[in-house]
Scaffold this motif. Sequence first.
Motif, PDB file in Angstrom:
ATOM      1  N   HIS B  40     -41.085  50.387  10.167  1.00 16.64           N
ATOM      2  CA  HIS B  40     -39.756  50.680   9.616  1.00 16.64           C
ATOM      3  C   HIS B  40     -39.711  50.248   8.146  1.00 16.64           C
ATOM      4  N   GLY B  41     -38.579  50.480   7.524  1.00 17.12           N
ATOM      5  CA  GLY B  41     -38.347  49.900   6.203  1.00 17.12           C
ATOM      6  C   GLY B  41     -38.685  50.855   5.086  1.00 17.12           C
ATOM      7  N   MET B  42     -39.412  50.338   4.105  1.00 15.94           N
ATOM      8  CA  MET B  42     -39.753  51.065   2.896  1.00 15.94           C
ATOM      9  C   MET B  42     -40.199  52.497   3.199  1.00 15.94           C
ATOM     10  N   SER B  43     -41.011  52.637   4.255  1.00 18.65           N
ATOM     11  CA  SER B  43     -41.629  53.927   4.512  1.00 18.65           C
ATOM     12  C   SER B  43     -40.616  54.979   4.937  1.00 18.65           C
ATOM     13  N   GLN B  44     -39.400  54.549   5.271  1.00 24.04           N
ATOM     14  CA  GLN B  44     -38.471  55.564   5.762  1.00 24.04           C
ATOM     15  C   GLN B  44     -37.688  56.292   4.681  1.00 24.04           C
ATOM     16  N   ARG B  45     -37.854  55.927   3.418  1.00 25.55           N
ATOM     17  CA  ARG B  45     -37.178  56.644   2.351  1.00 25.55           C
ATOM     18  C   ARG B  45     -38.029  57.815   1.891  1.00 25.55           C
ATOM     19  N   GLY B  46     -38.207  58.794   2.776  1.00 24.21           N
ATOM     20  CA  GLY B  46     -38.951  59.992   2.398  1.00 24.21           C
ATOM     21  C   GLY B  46     -40.454  59.779   2.323  1.00 24.21           C
ATOM     22  N   GLY B  47     -40.917  58.599   2.763  1.00 20.90           N
ATOM     23  CA  GLY B  47     -42.355  58.357   2.768  1.00 20.90           C
ATOM     24  C   GLY B  47     -42.982  58.926   4.029  1.00 20.90           C
ATOM     25  N   ASP B  48     -44.287  58.728   4.175  1.00 20.10           N
ATOM     26  CA  ASP B  48     -44.939  59.231   5.381  1.00 20.10           C
ATOM     27  C   ASP B  48     -44.648  58.302   6.555  1.00 20.10           C
ATOM     28  N   VAL B  49     -44.495  58.892   7.729  1.00 19.62           N
ATOM     29  CA  VAL B  49     -44.164  58.121   8.917  1.00 19.62           C
ATOM     30  C   VAL B  49     -45.211  58.396   9.985  1.00 19.62           C
ATOM     31  N   ILE B  50     -45.628  57.357  10.661  1.00 22.09           N
ATOM     32  CA  ILE B  50     -46.572  57.540  11.757  1.00 22.09           C
ATOM     33  C   ILE B  50     -46.133  56.705  12.947  1.00 22.09           C
ATOM     34  N   SER B  51     -46.207  57.318  14.108  1.00 22.74           N
ATOM     35  CA  SER B  51     -45.901  56.608  15.329  1.00 22.74           C
ATOM     36  C   SER B  51     -47.109  56.747  16.258  1.00 22.74           C
ATOM     37  N   THR B  52     -47.542  55.629  16.798  1.00 27.68           N
ATOM     38  CA  THR B  52     -48.705  55.637  17.683  1.00 27.68           C
ATOM     39  C   THR B  52     -48.238  55.404  19.112  1.00 27.68           C
ATOM     40  N   VAL B  53     -48.624  56.272  20.027  1.00 32.33           N
ATOM     41  CA  VAL B  53     -48.291  56.078  21.430  1.00 32.33           C
ATOM     42  C   VAL B  53     -49.591  55.951  22.213  1.00 32.33           C
ATOM     43  N   ARG B  54     -49.727  54.864  22.965  1.00 30.06           N
ATOM     44  CA  ARG B  54     -50.948  54.634  23.737  1.00 30.06           C
ATOM     45  C   ARG B  54     -50.597  54.469  25.203  1.00 30.06           C
ATOM     46  N   TYR B  55     -51.413  55.046  26.076  1.00 28.81           N
ATOM     47  CA  TYR B  55     -51.112  54.957  27.495  1.00 28.81           C
ATOM     48  C   TYR B  55     -52.377  54.888  28.339  1.00 28.81           C
ATOM     49  N   GLY B  56     -52.229  54.341  29.515  1.00 31.64           N
ATOM     50  CA  GLY B  56     -53.372  54.183  30.406  1.00 31.64           C
ATOM     51  C   GLY B  56     -52.994  53.250  31.536  1.00 31.64           C
ATOM     52  N   LYS B  57     -54.011  52.691  32.201  1.00 35.94           N
ATOM     53  CA  LYS B  57     -53.734  51.789  33.303  1.00 35.94           C
ATOM     54  C   LYS B  57     -53.188  50.483  32.761  1.00 35.94           C
ATOM     55  N   LYS B  58     -53.876  49.941  31.762  1.00 38.61           N
ATOM     56  CA  LYS B  58     -53.364  48.752  31.078  1.00 38.61           C
ATOM     57  C   LYS B  58     -53.683  48.898  29.611  1.00 38.61           C
ATOM     58  N   VAL B  59     -52.648  48.857  28.775  1.00 36.72           N
ATOM     59  CA  VAL B  59     -52.849  49.045  27.338  1.00 36.72           C
ATOM     60  C   VAL B  59     -52.796  47.691  26.649  1.00 36.72           C
ATOM     61  N   TYR B  60     -53.759  47.407  25.824  1.00 38.94           N
ATOM     62  CA  TYR B  60     -53.711  46.161  25.043  1.00 38.94           C
ATOM     63  C   TYR B  60     -53.074  46.416  23.680  1.00 38.94           C
ATOM     64  N   SER B  61     -53.855  46.952  22.751  1.00 40.97           N
ATOM     65  CA  SER B  61     -53.346  47.075  21.387  1.00 40.97           C
ATOM     66  C   SER B  61     -52.305  48.192  21.257  1.00 40.97           C
ATOM     67  N   PRO B  62     -51.242  47.973  20.466  1.00 41.32           N
ATOM     68  CA  PRO B  62     -50.281  49.049  20.229  1.00 41.32           C
ATOM     69  C   PRO B  62     -50.731  50.029  19.143  1.00 41.32           C
ATOM     70  N   ILE B  63     -51.774  49.693  18.405  1.00 47.63           N
ATOM     71  CA  ILE B  63     -52.238  50.602  17.335  1.00 47.63           C
ATOM     72  C   ILE B  63     -53.742  50.829  17.466  1.00 47.63           C
ATOM     73  N   VAL B  64     -54.231  51.792  16.677  1.00 44.82           N
ATOM     74  CA  VAL B  64     -55.681  52.012  16.637  1.00 44.82           C
ATOM     75  C   VAL B  64     -56.137  52.057  15.186  1.00 44.82           C
ATOM     76  N   GLY B  65     -57.426  51.985  14.991  1.00 40.61           N
ATOM     77  CA  GLY B  65     -58.002  52.124  13.657  1.00 40.61           C
ATOM     78  C   GLY B  65     -58.733  53.446  13.536  1.00 40.61           C
ATOM     79  N   GLU B  66     -59.657  53.516  12.602  1.00 38.78           N
ATOM     80  CA  GLU B  66     -60.337  54.784  12.321  1.00 38.78           C
ATOM     81  C   GLU B  66     -61.145  55.278  13.514  1.00 38.78           C
ATOM     82  N   ASP B  67     -61.196  56.594  13.651  1.00 39.84           N
ATOM     83  CA  ASP B  67     -61.987  57.260  14.711  1.00 39.84           C
ATOM     84  C   ASP B  67     -61.583  56.858  16.126  1.00 39.84           C
ATOM     85  N   GLU B  68     -60.345  56.509  16.353  1.00 40.50           N
ATOM     86  CA  GLU B  68     -59.982  56.022  17.680  1.00 40.50           C
ATOM     87  C   GLU B  68     -58.913  56.838  18.406  1.00 40.50           C
ATOM     88  N   ALA B  69     -58.190  57.717  17.700  1.00 40.67           N
ATOM     89  CA  ALA B  69     -57.110  58.452  18.364  1.00 40.67           C
ATOM     90  C   ALA B  69     -57.657  59.702  19.052  1.00 40.67           C
TER      91      ALA B  69
END
Lengths: 605, 190
Positions: B40-69
């Motif tokens: 949230h915050g600065m990025s919402q004034r017309g900047g780029d926005v990204i939302s990451t959704v992860r799902y499975g049996k048990k999810v640990y991290s809420p985000i991913v890095g390169e080559d992971e989505a």
Amino acid sequence: MKKLLSGNEAIARGAWEGGVHFGAAYPGTPSTEILENLSKYDDVLTEWSTNEKVALEVALGATFGGARALVAQKHVGLNVAADPLFSASYIGVTGGFVIVTADDPGMHSSQNEQDNRHYARAAKLAMFEPSDSQEAKEFTRIAFDLSEEYDTPVLIRMTTRTSHSKSLVELGDRKEVEVKGYQRDFHKRNLLPANARKRHVFVEERMKKLEEFSNNFEYNRIEWGNRDIGIIASGVAYQYAKEAIPGASFLKISFSYPLPFKKIEEFIKGVKKIIVVEENDPIMETEIKARFPEAEIHGKDMIPMINELNPRIVKEALGVVGKPDDVDLGEIPPRPPALCPGCPHTGIFYILNQLKVTVTGDIGCYTLGALPPLNAMDTCVDMGASISNAHGLDMALRVIKGEKKRIVGIIGDSTFFHSGITSLIDLVYNKGVSTVIILDNRITAMTGHQENPGSGKNIKGEPTKEIDIEAIVRASGVEDVITIDPFDLKLAKRVINDAIHKEEPSVIIAKRPCALLYRKIKWKPLKVVPDKCVGCKICIRLGCPAISFRDKKAVIEPFLCTSCQLCKDVCPIDGAIVPDDSMEGLMIRDLWDLEKEMKKNKEEK
Amino acid sequence: MDTKTIIICGVGGQGILLASDVLSDVLLEAGYDVKKSEVHGMSQRGGDVISTVRYGKKVYSPIVGEDEADMILAFEKLEALRNLRLLKRDGKVMINDFRWDPLPVATGTLEYPEDIAERVSKKTKNYKVVNATKVAEELGNIRVANIYLLGVLAKEMDVKREIWEDVIKRRVPQKAVDVNLKAFAVGFEG
Ligand code: SF4
Ligand code: SF4
């Protein structure tokens, strides 16, 4: 019942379940939603305070009366509140006291990347570090009981990722706790040196007891796996490490100060080597290495200190994967945030850019005036610094070096209340002559439109006294004060130009509501008449996101334009920018009238 | 099942957060553990926005890095390109053929890339370009573009259609249920 909650929602829920009576905060990303959500519970009294120091002091006062209280702020907000924080540690609590710090690794919305886990050590306070929303809720609830049991304020350290990620939370009921009431306790609450010396003895004993708590706390847990590698991790870094190397042995640290050294010792004995995975500073690593100099302990020799982590970075650091795919995607133009179409700040920055003055800036949406094409802000340091920086720079250049005055400080309404007032008094008192522009858009906009003392409404939207900025400025000793409509570019230019050439302090209040306060309205946009547009690009210099330049002509995106008409005012060609009569709607400029507003205020007085 | 990652990206104001809320609800109802992350915050004034959704049996991290989505759903073309580094080699990308000039392009300082699809294909051949604005206009309601795009995404996922439709019914304004379901169907069947 389970619900998907953000970490911030979960903190509010945990506080409510933990029987909190009072909450106070000054908004700041990523912490803002904590108090926003807490204010929705009817059995909790909440307030937006003028700044973080005030919030912490007000909440501490509530705990004096035996109420359970919570404050929440972003990492740099805790700097503002640091003075009472350290005193609160010595004083301890009567009603439970929980202090949330939301740090911002990666600096998504902040001026630095400081690691507020240092505060727990420096101020000698208990600290929890949740790694997801469920823990955020649980730990907040537990923190209130712990606070009263050990007579300590408790810190909860969130980060952007724990605050703004949603995960499942099992909801519980509220524990009703009575407000204990006030009993005078001079030796505890009055930190005269003689009392404080005794309290320091108490604090050191308390920290020993808290270490015992830490050793026994069930959420500080060992998860045995492969014994070759033992990972020690806290906060969201635990989740990243768990994902990176699920088979390893883990010591998950949830209560991170004081550290559970008994458990750590057991863990070290059970594995070949230790890797501490923590975001930003090597805090646990340093302490653990100092305590166990013989053990093989890694940390920042593998895990980056700068920027936030993610599972990929941890995997790479641990050697689980190699470098990412190297695909050349070519140049990708950035998409920086910008002032909204119809933002009342735009015109002022446009003028400042033309006048080529030195501008010391501040923290808020208007910091975006620093970016191209406006380029009208030289510095941005911290809340309130615009005025004090302007004064100091003026002292160096005008008084010491003998140059001509040319400095303008620029600050928002909420920031002025937060910490601009003391700076302004300092400037006047010490014979400064800088010009200060207060961009009064009637709200705290950047963090998502929270009420402030100038809005005339409190956190619940109920009417309250509206604090008069102009009166404060006059009372601070500034004689040259004027309130203008920032959409009146001609007047604004004249007034600013006059002010910067006068050898006395001056304040210009540019007053108009934030464009986003009119969110639901349908606008009648302006359009560019292509035959008349000469392609001079002057309107482009406003940096309005609704205007772009294509095929040598300006174009206005009708869905974005709010009809502030600034582009029409700066355009040198008559009739090149006109209202689009094929569209129905209102014009933002007509929705508010400074003259009328001022008259109404006078009549009310 | 391994944890899967979907990234929804675009420009502030395009309704990305609402779309990822719907997606999260759908996945929860389908019985997965879900984590979702956004900034949230600065990025919402017309900047780029990204939302990451992860799902499975048990999810640990809420985000991913390169080559992971696993998948990217881009509401705006340039943003597909910007977030492509997060995609697994040959992951799926769904691109809305919509151009929104960032400020440096609007002011004429930088160029908007004309060869986005070509550049995307360097990382994955699994991409698809759709035109949500056109579909929404044909349906007579520009606001249903999001739900159409979710339909496009749903087609690539393994969740029952009824669950999607139930969540959409709950999430959109009452009087717009039908047109949203239609938009979803166009995306899902297209
Ligand atoms: S939110 Fe308000 S103050 Fe902030 S940029 Fe938009 S119009 Fe300006
Ligand atoms: S009137 Fe001009 S400057 Fe104002 S919002 Fe519309 S395009 Fe932007």
